[in-house]
Design a protein around this motif. Structure first.
Motif, short mmCIF file in Angstrom:
data_model
loop_
_atom_site.label_atom_id
_atom_site.label_comp_id
_atom_site.label_asym_id
_atom_site.label_seq_id
_atom_site.Cartn_x
_atom_site.Cartn_y
_atom_site.Cartn_z
N PHE A 49 -43.19 20.25 29.89
CA PHE A 49 -43.50 20.29 31.15
C PHE A 49 -42.69 21.43 32.13
N LYS A 50 -41.33 21.39 31.55
CA LYS A 50 -40.27 22.44 31.90
C LYS A 50 -40.42 23.73 31.80
N TYR A 51 -41.35 24.13 30.66
CA TYR A 51 -41.54 25.43 30.17
C TYR A 51 -43.20 25.76 30.82
N GLY A 52 -43.68 24.67 31.63
CA GLY A 52 -44.83 25.10 32.19
C GLY A 52 -46.02 25.02 31.41
N ASP A 108 -48.07 18.87 37.14
CA ASP A 108 -47.79 17.45 37.53
C ASP A 108 -48.74 16.41 36.99
N SER A 137 -48.84 15.81 33.51
CA SER A 137 -47.50 14.95 33.15
C SER A 137 -47.69 13.47 33.31
N THR A 182 -30.97 15.91 19.06
CA THR A 182 -30.02 16.62 18.53
C THR A 182 -30.53 17.64 17.36
N SER A 212 -33.22 20.32 18.89
CA SER A 212 -32.42 21.14 19.72
C SER A 212 -31.97 22.38 18.62
N ASP A 215 -35.20 22.89 24.32
CA ASP A 215 -34.08 23.21 24.90
C ASP A 215 -33.43 22.09 25.73
N LEU A 216 -32.11 21.57 24.97
CA LEU A 216 -31.40 20.31 25.69
C LEU A 216 -30.92 20.44 27.07
N SER A 217 -30.79 21.71 27.43
CA SER A 217 -30.36 22.00 28.75
C SER A 217 -31.36 21.51 29.81
N LEU A 218 -32.54 21.38 29.26
CA LEU A 218 -33.72 21.12 30.33
C LEU A 218 -33.91 19.68 30.32
N TYR A 243 -33.97 15.93 31.38
CA TYR A 243 -33.38 15.56 32.53
C TYR A 243 -32.20 14.60 32.27
#
Lengths: 222, 198
Positions: B6-9, B13, B16, B69, B72, B78-81, B83
């Motif tokens: 979802f975060k990578y498009g 919505d 999702s 873990t 990633s 991408d663990l930084s994305l 939530y």
């Protein structure tokens, strides 16, 4: 060893797998997000070709056309943003850039007062894997000089006249006023003011990407 | 292809919400299969006679943690994305205690009450009505508690970040904690069962 493993119950086998993976994680798995790898050659090419820039007149035409395929990010503080912002921009100070929920596939155009702040933010986002990041060339200063208060010739040639007419109409659209070349050459601003004239506040054209206020971060989780 | 999708498009919505619906169905299914749609089973956790809830939840925690873990590490996620709920320590401690009090009183937590209702249990339905009423009361009283509700840093705090520990070490420590917990839970269940003469 294999015989011993074959005697284990399912629960114990799963526990052993978890223990092994956990132990490997101590030595092998780096801190996620803690290391950044940059392709220096690619970045150098992008910077060298100035492919990371959007010129102020180009951005102005995007805004006039109400294009919705990009997000304009104002990196300055809230007070500066409240005083003046380019129509359609959202305010995301550099310190909040990473947590602002900006989508990675999105085309992002960054600007600050000059080009330096935007360049730092550009590097920060590129390092975090954002590919479609651009800077407004010259920042807000460039926007003022080239879009809001462009310099027009006193005695234009036919070519200059066409260009100046375009500059005048664009400037008028954003509430600015062109400056005459003779006044600027004489050391004035074109408006008998010590600096570039005060920027007027202009309403943003209706655009799904824009808005005077930053979009609230979508709440996630349960 | 990188996750989170979802975060990578990869989808928007609306999609999702569909994905969330199916994840919810899956969550409910596994809650029910683990026996957690039964108030008796859930209450046994508090009386220490059956620690299935502890085992199921801790199993899911370490499964998800190890999965995230390694995904990633492999560069697939991408663990930084991912939530993280913002940390408001004291409000969340108080909220946890309120939820716990409701849990031990009614026999269900929000998720399990829905799973119980889906399996036809009337007490689950009563719990949902109670939760809904509680949400209404909270919403109406929100101006009174807003200050406390938003008190604290509000940053997403993680154990590695808070204590400056290496990520992998925390992963291993949580795995050890879980395995120790499972072993201890087994011993405790046997002791409690022996004491109650079962």
């Amino acid at each position: 060893m294999r015989k011993w493993i074959s005697t284990l119950t399912l629960n114990k086998t799963l526990a052993l797998v978890a223990l092994t993976l956990g132990a490997i994680a101590v030595f092998a798995v780096p801190v996620p997000g803690g290391t950044i790898t940059l392709d220096a050659k690619e970045l150098a090419l992008v910077i060298g070709r100035e492919a990371d820039h959007v010129d102020p007149p180009e951005l102005a035409s995007w805004i006039i056309e109400a294009r919705a395929d990009y997000r304009l990010i104002d990196l300055r503080g809230e007070a500066a943003f409240a005083q003046y912002s380019i129509p359609g921009a959202i305010n995301v100070p550099t310190a909040r850039l990473i947590d602002a929920g900006l989508g990675r596939p999105e085309k992002l155009v960054l600007y600050s007062d000059d080009g330096v702040g935007a360049a730092q933010a550009w590097m920060l986002l590129r390092a975090r894997g954002y590919k479609a990041v651009y800077m407004l060339k010259g920042g807000l200063d460039g926007w003022k000089d080239q879009v809001m208060f462009p310099i027009v010739a006193d005695n234009p040639t036919p070519d200059q006249r066409t260009r100046d007419e375009r500059a005048r109409s664009v400037s008028a659209f954003f509430g600015g006023r062109p400056r005459s070349s003779s006044t600027v050459a004489a050391g004035g601003s074109g408006f008998a003011m010590p600096t570039v004239p005060t920027l007027p506040k202009v309403a943003a054209p209706a655009s799904p990407t824009g808005g005077a206020k930053p979009t609230a971060k979508k709440r996630e989780g349960c | 292809m990188m996750a989170p999708f979802f975060k990578y498009g990869l989808f928007g919505d609306q999609t999702s919400l569909v994905v969330a619906f199916f994840i919810g169905i899956g969550f409910g299914f596994f809650l029910e299969r683990a026996g957690l749609a039964s108030a008796r089973k859930l209450m046994a956790q508090f009386y220490l006679t059956d620690l299935a809830v502890f085992k199921v939840m801790f199993t899911s925690i370490i499964t998800a943690m190890l999965g995230l873990t390694y995904l990633s590490w492999l560069g697939w996620l991408d663990l930084s994305l991912v939530y993280l709920v913002p940390t408001y320590l004291m409000p969340q401690v108080v909220g946890g205690l309120v939820l716990g009090a409701g849990f031990v009183t009614g026999g269900y937590c929000p998720g399990t009450s829905v799973a119980a209702t889906a399996t036809g249990r009337v007490d689950g339905l009563v719990s949902i009505l109670g939760i809904t009423f509680g949400m209404f009361v909270f919403a109406e009283a929100f101006p009174l508690v807003k200050g406390f509700y938003l008190s604290g840093a509000g940053e997403a705090m993680t154990i590695p970040k808070a204590f400056g520990l290496p990520y992998g070490l925390v992963v291993f420590a949580v795995v050890l904690m879980a395995l120790g917990g499972f072993y201890g839970a087994g011993i405790l269940e046997k002791k409690i069962a022996a004491r109650s003469g079962e």
